[in-house]
Design an enzyme around this catalytic site. Structure first.
Site, PDB file in Angstrom:
ATOM      1  N   CYS A  89      82.110  -9.069 -48.007  1.00  0.00           N
ATOM      2  CA  CYS A  89      82.928  -8.391 -48.978  1.00  0.00           C
ATOM      3  C   CYS A  89      83.794  -9.402 -49.481  1.00  0.00           C
ATOM      4  O   CYS A  89      83.740 -10.303 -50.323  1.00  0.00           O
ATOM      5  CB  CYS A  89      83.516  -7.291 -48.395  1.00  0.00           C
ATOM      6  SG  CYS A  89      84.179  -6.150 -49.833  1.00  0.00           S
ATOM      7  N   HIS A 186      79.859  -4.438 -45.257  1.00  0.00           N
ATOM      8  CA  HIS A 186      80.628  -4.870 -43.974  1.00  0.00           C
ATOM      9  C   HIS A 186      79.876  -4.740 -42.749  1.00  0.00           C
ATOM     10  O   HIS A 186      79.998  -3.669 -41.952  1.00  0.00           O
ATOM     11  CB  HIS A 186      81.952  -4.001 -43.824  1.00  0.00           C
ATOM     12  CG  HIS A 186      83.011  -4.036 -44.757  1.00  0.00           C
ATOM     13  ND1 HIS A 186      83.789  -5.216 -45.070  1.00  0.00           N
ATOM     14  CD2 HIS A 186      83.070  -3.473 -46.038  1.00  0.00           C
ATOM     15  CE1 HIS A 186      84.644  -5.125 -46.055  1.00  0.00           C
ATOM     16  NE2 HIS A 186      84.098  -4.072 -46.621  1.00  0.00           N
ATOM     17  N   GLU A 188      80.602  -5.890 -39.821  1.00  0.00           N
ATOM     18  CA  GLU A 188      81.566  -5.747 -38.774  1.00  0.00           C
ATOM     19  C   GLU A 188      81.840  -4.209 -38.535  1.00  0.00           C
ATOM     20  O   GLU A 188      82.377  -3.965 -37.646  1.00  0.00           O
ATOM     21  CB  GLU A 188      82.780  -6.502 -38.906  1.00  0.00           C
ATOM     22  CG  GLU A 188      83.697  -6.273 -40.110  1.00  0.00           C
ATOM     23  CD  GLU A 188      83.194  -6.601 -41.489  1.00  0.00           C
ATOM     24  OE1 GLU A 188      82.046  -7.107 -41.773  1.00  0.00           O
ATOM     25  OE2 GLU A 188      84.152  -6.524 -42.497  1.00  0.00           O
TER      26      GLU A 188
END
Lengths: 213, 323
Positions: A89, A186, A188
């Site tokens: 991002c 994302h 993560e």
């Protein structure tokens, strides 16, 4: 004995700890010994085997990074030597050549310009338009990957040596340029560490190639 | 687990599922709402009242701006009823800056919040800085696609707001006073209470956990999650009275994930330098030299003259529903 792999996480602003968790889990899953180094600048790239630039506000991370001095040539040299990088991002935006925004035009923000792509910021709209959706990403295998897009950017132009690894709604949302991985979403936050696992694999390769020299 | 999704059993009317082309798309899910708050971490969110201030904030390195009609300091001075900012001002700011825009609504004021959601602000602050519209109830935030941030003075308040659907917590502090003492009180209280739950969790003392959950008037589920994580399950910022770079560094050291600055910046006489200095002190909060450099950028003679929080006519932190 296997070396201990060192991953640097650019720790100026954003979801630093979430990336740290994902990469630590990836080390465990691959049974590779690894450690995380939180970096506020990009001066010591010699000591790391891989770099993560997390999500957050790209204008803020860029400003505070460049305030401390950045040597783009040094970064480019490391990338040419094979330093693997994952940008998610805001991280993708920072790596890019050029960024613009629908409402305010080309953003005059500081960029590293190491990934040959043009970015449209907030390409999917404001937060109430933010979404999650399962993506087909052959690079990661057959199982679909939950893309979490938070005021996410899209990639509108790519250079010759950039490979598209994921698209959503006809927009490019993940790319690879040799050892650089960039995602609009994302990984993560996805509770699925396949991007981070691939980064660790690239790191192991890079570490071996450094040794040979 | 990437981020905590507790509590897991709420009916979420604000979550919108649709099919677009071949894709199933989910908006307003817990992950997408809380994820937004996670992207603000280690950053500074600044109160602004117009386009000019929003641009100064963006240039100084704010991760987001919070739009108000009046800064908390001016709310105190003006008295009367403080309501949400003018829609036109919010829209002007949206068109002028690329960072996220937040806006405050009155506690319990469902329609003000829905209006802000329709206006497409990125986050809504259900805030005690404005005059509460409902003395009994907070907004049921699960009905919104837009994430909410709520204030809290202690762990019980924080967890009750999370149970109602908040995606982010901030300390209440005492806004508009230029005095950081109350924010410090609130984060210390929260940390102390988290430690109790953590200790009970590590001892496998479920009887103690349910007792604490009853004290805090929250479900066993969220109490257990706090015990497991040893922190709030969602992002927690400092707010209320932050004025100097050193204030920001101090609150980060106490474990806050980031900082809100209200009157501290635009009620000072050196707003652009101060805004940048607070950002630097937040990013480098654990580097004494950098904090000193940041503090050098501001002039104490230009700071907002603070108020003694004990003798205030209006204690904003005491407003709103007690449960």
């Amino acid at each position: 004995m296997n070396p201990i792999l060192k991953v640097g996480i650019l720790s100026i602003q954003g979801d630093i700890e979430e990336n740290s968790n994902a990469i630590k889990e990836s080390f465990e899953e691959l049974e590779i010994e690894g450690t995380v180094i939180y970096m506020k600048d990009l001066h010591d790239l010699d000591e790391i085997d891989g770099l993560i630039i997390p999500g957050g506000e790209s204008t803020v991370i860029g400003m505070l990074l460049f305030l401390q001095g950045v040597q783009p040539d040094l970064i480019r040299k490391k990338i040419q030597e094979g330093l693997p990088i994952l940008g998610t991002c805001a991280g993708l935006i920072l790596l890019s050549n050029k960024a613009y925004d629908k409402t305010i035009g080309e953003t005059k923000q500081a960029l590293l310009k190491v990934l040959d792509v043009t970015i449209e910021r907030n390409a999917f709209g404001r937060q109430h338009e933010s979404f999650e959706s399962e993506l087909d990403i052959p690079y990661l295998g057959e199982r679909r990957f939950n893309g979490v897009f938070i005021r996410g950017p899209a990639i509108t132009e790519i250079g010759n040596n950039v490979e598209i690894i994921a698209e959503y709604d006809k927009k490019i949302v993940a790319v690879r340029q040799n050892n650089i991985l960039g995602t609009s979403f994302h990984p993560e936050l996805a509770n699925d560490n396949r991007f981070h696992i691939n980064l660790v694999k690239l790191m192991a390769e890079y570490n071996r190639s450094k040794k040979r020299k | 687990m990437a981020i905590s999704l507790i509590p897991s059993n709420r009916k979420m009317k604000g979550q919108k599922v649709s099919t677009e082309g071949d894709n199933k798309v989910v908006r307003g899910s817990i992950l997408v709402k809380r994820g937004f708050a996670h992207m603000q971490k280690h950053g500074v969110i600044m109160d602004v009242t117009n386009v000019e201030q929003a641009q100064i904030a963006e240039e100084a390195g704010a991760v987001a701006v919070m739009v108000l009609d009046k800064l908390p300091y001016d709310v105190r001075k003006a008295g009367g009823v403080a309501r949400t900012a003018g829609v036109r001002t919010i829209e002007e700011i949206m068109n002028a800056v690329s960072i996220p825009i937040m806006a405050k609504c009155r506690i319990g004021h469902y329609s003000e919040a829905k209006m802000l959601e329709t206006c497409a602000v990125d986050m809504i602050d259900e805030s005690e800085v404005l005059t509460p519209a409902d003395e009994e109830n907070h907004i049921w935030k699960w009905e919104f696609t837009t994430p909410f941030v709520n204030g809290a003075k202690n762990l019980g308040e924080a967890l009750r707001r999370i149970e109602e659907g908040a995606s982010m917590i901030r300390t209440k502090g005492e806004p508009g006073t230029g005095n950081v003492a109350e924010a410090v009180n609130h984060i210390r209280k929260l940390n102390k209470e988290i430690r109790l739950l953590r200790a009970a969790y590590l001892d496998n003392d479920y009887q103690e956990i349910i007792k604490l959950a009853r004290d805090y008037m929250v479900s066993m589920e969220v109490a257990l999650e706090v015990g497991k994580l040893g922190r709030l399950p969602i992002v927690n910022f400092a707010a209320g009275g932050i004025t100097t770079p050193a204030d920001a560094s101090f609150l980060m050291k106490l474990g806050c994930d980031g900082v809100f600055v209200g009157s501290g910046i635009f009620k000072s006489e050196d707003p652009s330098l101060r805004a940048k200095a607070v950002v630097l002190a937040t990013t480098f909060y654990d580097n004494e030299k950098e904090v000193l450099e940041a503090q050098k950028m501001v002039d104490e003679k230009k700071s907002l003259i603070g108020l003694d929080t004990k003798n205030l006519e209006l204690r904003m932190q005491e407003r709103g529903p007690s449960v």
